[in-house]
Design a protein around this motif. Structure first.
Motif, PDB file in Angstrom:
ATOM      1  N   GLU A   1       0.979  -1.533   0.143  1.00 53.19           N
ATOM      2  CA  GLU A   1       0.154  -0.171  -0.179  1.00 53.19           C
ATOM      3  C   GLU A   1       1.061   1.522  -0.156  1.00 53.19           C
ATOM      4  O   GLU A   1       0.450   2.142   0.232  1.00 53.19           O
ATOM      5  CB  GLU A   1      -0.372   0.171   1.254  1.00 53.19           C
ATOM      6  N   ASP A   2       2.176   0.630  -0.107  1.00 51.58           N
ATOM      7  CA  ASP A   2       2.839   1.799  -0.437  1.00 51.58           C
ATOM      8  C   ASP A   2       2.924   2.733  -1.947  1.00 51.58           C
ATOM      9  O   ASP A   2       2.829   2.035  -2.428  1.00 51.58           O
ATOM     10  CB  ASP A   2       4.691   2.183   0.734  1.00 51.58           C
ATOM     11  N   ALA A   3       3.259   4.588  -1.891  1.00 47.52           N
ATOM     12  CA  ALA A   3       3.817   4.034  -3.879  1.00 47.52           C
ATOM     13  C   ALA A   3       5.275   5.097  -3.537  1.00 47.52           C
ATOM     14  O   ALA A   3       5.274   6.019  -2.756  1.00 47.52           O
ATOM     15  CB  ALA A   3       2.770   5.141  -4.544  1.00 47.52           C
TER      16      ALA A   3
ATOM     17  N   ALA B   1       4.495   8.213  -0.519  1.00 47.96           N
ATOM     18  CA  ALA B   1       3.145   7.688   0.379  1.00 47.96           C
ATOM     19  C   ALA B   1       3.081   6.490   0.829  1.00 47.96           C
ATOM     20  O   ALA B   1       3.404   5.092   0.355  1.00 47.96           O
ATOM     21  CB  ALA B   1       1.863   7.628  -0.892  1.00 47.96           C
ATOM     22  N   ASP B   2       2.392   6.836   2.141  1.00 48.61           N
ATOM     23  CA  ASP B   2       2.236   5.111   3.024  1.00 48.61           C
ATOM     24  C   ASP B   2       0.525   5.107   3.040  1.00 48.61           C
ATOM     25  O   ASP B   2      -0.117   6.216   3.775  1.00 48.61           O
ATOM     26  CB  ASP B   2       2.451   5.214   3.741  1.00 48.61           C
ATOM     27  N   GLY B   3      -0.319   3.974   2.440  1.00 52.29           N
ATOM     28  CA  GLY B   3      -1.781   4.081   2.638  1.00 52.29           C
ATOM     29  C   GLY B   3      -2.142   3.848   3.266  1.00 52.29           C
ATOM     30  O   GLY B   3      -2.092   2.609   4.359  1.00 52.29           O
TER      31      GLY B   3
ATOM     32  N   THR C   1       9.042   5.381   4.325  1.00 54.55           N
ATOM     33  CA  THR C   1       7.289   5.090   5.315  1.00 54.55           C
ATOM     34  C   THR C   1       8.265   4.955   6.592  1.00 54.55           C
ATOM     35  O   THR C   1       9.020   4.236   7.165  1.00 54.55           O
ATOM     36  CB  THR C   1       6.906   4.309   3.895  1.00 54.55           C
ATOM     37  N   ASP C   2       7.214   4.749   7.493  1.00 46.72           N
ATOM     38  CA  ASP C   2       7.728   3.500   8.790  1.00 46.72           C
ATOM     39  C   ASP C   2       7.433   1.997   8.246  1.00 46.72           C
ATOM     40  O   ASP C   2       7.791   1.704   9.639  1.00 46.72           O
ATOM     41  CB  ASP C   2       6.449   4.068   9.861  1.00 46.72           C
ATOM     42  N   GLY C   3       7.874   1.476   7.318  1.00 44.66           N
ATOM     43  CA  GLY C   3       7.568   0.408   7.691  1.00 44.66           C
ATOM     44  C   GLY C   3       9.609   0.225   7.291  1.00 44.66           C
ATOM     45  O   GLY C   3      10.352  -1.010   7.625  1.00 44.66           O
ATOM     46  N   LEU C   4      10.590   1.576   7.681  1.00 43.06           N
ATOM     47  CA  LEU C   4      11.102   1.467   7.250  1.00 43.06           C
ATOM     48  C   LEU C   4      11.874   2.200   8.919  1.00 43.06           C
ATOM     49  O   LEU C   4      13.151   1.409   9.122  1.00 43.06           O
ATOM     50  CB  LEU C   4      12.327   2.192   6.447  1.00 43.06           C
TER      51      LEU C   4
ATOM     52  N   ASN D   1       7.700  -6.400   8.841  1.00 45.71           N
ATOM     53  CA  ASN D   1       6.662  -6.067   9.474  1.00 45.71           C
ATOM     54  C   ASN D   1       5.267  -5.362   8.521  1.00 45.71           C
ATOM     55  O   ASN D   1       4.314  -5.422   8.638  1.00 45.71           O
ATOM     56  CB  ASN D   1       6.297  -5.725  11.002  1.00 45.71           C
ATOM     57  N   ASP D   2       6.113  -4.222   7.712  1.00 46.15           N
ATOM     58  CA  ASP D   2       5.041  -3.605   6.888  1.00 46.15           C
ATOM     59  C   ASP D   2       5.663  -3.811   5.612  1.00 46.15           C
ATOM     60  O   ASP D   2       7.151  -3.542   5.101  1.00 46.15           O
ATOM     61  CB  ASP D   2       5.337  -1.897   7.593  1.00 46.15           C
ATOM     62  N   ASN D   3       5.352  -2.770   5.165  1.00 43.09           N
ATOM     63  CA  ASN D   3       5.431  -2.316   3.607  1.00 43.09           C
ATOM     64  C   ASN D   3       6.676  -1.543   3.486  1.00 43.09           C
ATOM     65  O   ASN D   3       6.831  -0.342   4.716  1.00 43.09           O
ATOM     66  CB  ASN D   3       4.611  -1.203   2.533  1.00 43.09           C
TER      67      ASN D   3
HETATM   68 MN    MN Z   1       3.220   1.705   6.819  1.00 45.66          MN
END
Ligand code: MN
Length: 257
Positions: free
Chosen positions: A22-24, A37-39, A198-201, A239-241
């Motif tokens: 869901e990231d772009a 962006a993080d949807g 994004t917060d996935g990093l 855990n996240d994109n």
């Molecule tokens: Mn995220």
């Protein structure tokens, strides 16, 4: 376009847990923009929101960005582009029941002559590595940042240890027809590396590790550094994109314009 030679690298990765991404990310080295962006939203709505944000903002750069504008005009341009994206997401979410409630974070950079103008909404971040120190130039629009700002905790880490959720946003694109955009202008110096992510990093990789990987990239290509950051986030759980865009500032450009 700039007095410096510039290098760009970017990645988006599903991570190891989520079913979709869901990231772009959208980067254009020729036009000098970076968008991450993080949807947010059920089903595929988050993916639609982040993709739409990147698309609307990139389109605005391609169609309306003027050559050699001053940095404050670029900052205003970025802000308007983000507001356009917000309105597009909000409008679509009202028109399509399946997309109701969708939203996204966004962080945008516009590279000019010796400066970077930026704008953001949500908790996707912009950092600058300079002289071995990694500084966060954005300030998260999140509940955890707010309790720190209000003095309840001295750091986000302390707040998290106390059980404050790290992913509650206080601002996002798509939740109303208008949005307040934060931003600024940073100067470019030789050796700087800017990290949009994004917060996935940032949720997976501690800041001092980010700093080490970026510092170690000096004298090498930027691509392996981008790759290493994604790999680290995945090794630590994924855990996240995971999405990031890097901008490295080199020496004086030989091109005369
Ligand atoms: Mn995220």
């Amino acid at each position: 376009m700039t007095a410096h030679t510039l290098e760009y690298a970017w990645r988006t990765d599903r991570g190891r847990v989520r079913a979709g991404n869901e990231d772009a990310v959208a980067v254009d080295p020729a036009l000098g923009f970076l968008i991450v962006a993080d949807g947010i939203g059920g089903a595929r709505a988050g993916e639609v929101a982040s993709a739409l944000a990147a698309e609307v903002i990139a389109k605005r750069f391609r169609e309306h960005m003027a050559y050699q504008i001053p940095s404050d005009a670029a900052q205003a341009f970025v802000e308007t582009a983000i507001q356009d994206a917000n309105l597009a997401i909000w409008t679509l979410s009202k028109a399509e029941p399946d997309l109701s409630g969708m939203g996204t974070t966004v962080v945008v950079g516009s590279v000019g002559d010796a400066w970077l103008a930026f704008g953001y909404v949500g908790d996707s971040r912009l950092y600058r590595l300079r002289e071995g120190r990694l500084e966060q130039l954005s300030r998260d629009h999140s509940f955890i940042q707010e309790v720190v700002d209000q003095g309840f905790f001295s750091t986000r880490e302390d707040a998290r240890r106390y059980g404050i959720g790290a992913n509650i946003l206080t601002r996002a694109l798509g939740s109303s027809s208008k949005v307040k955009v934060s931003g600024g202008v940073a100067d470019l110096a030789r050796g700087d590396i800017f990290l949009f992510c994004t917060d996935g990093l940032t949720g997976m990789v501690p800041e001092d590790w980010l700093c080490q990987v970026l510092t170690a990239s000096f004298g090498n290509d930027l691509e392996p550094a981008a790759e290493a950051l994604v790999r680290l986030a995945n090794e630590r759980g994924g855990n996240d994109n995971i999405t990031l865009a890097l901008l490295r500032v080199g020496g004086p450009s030989t091109e005369s314009r």
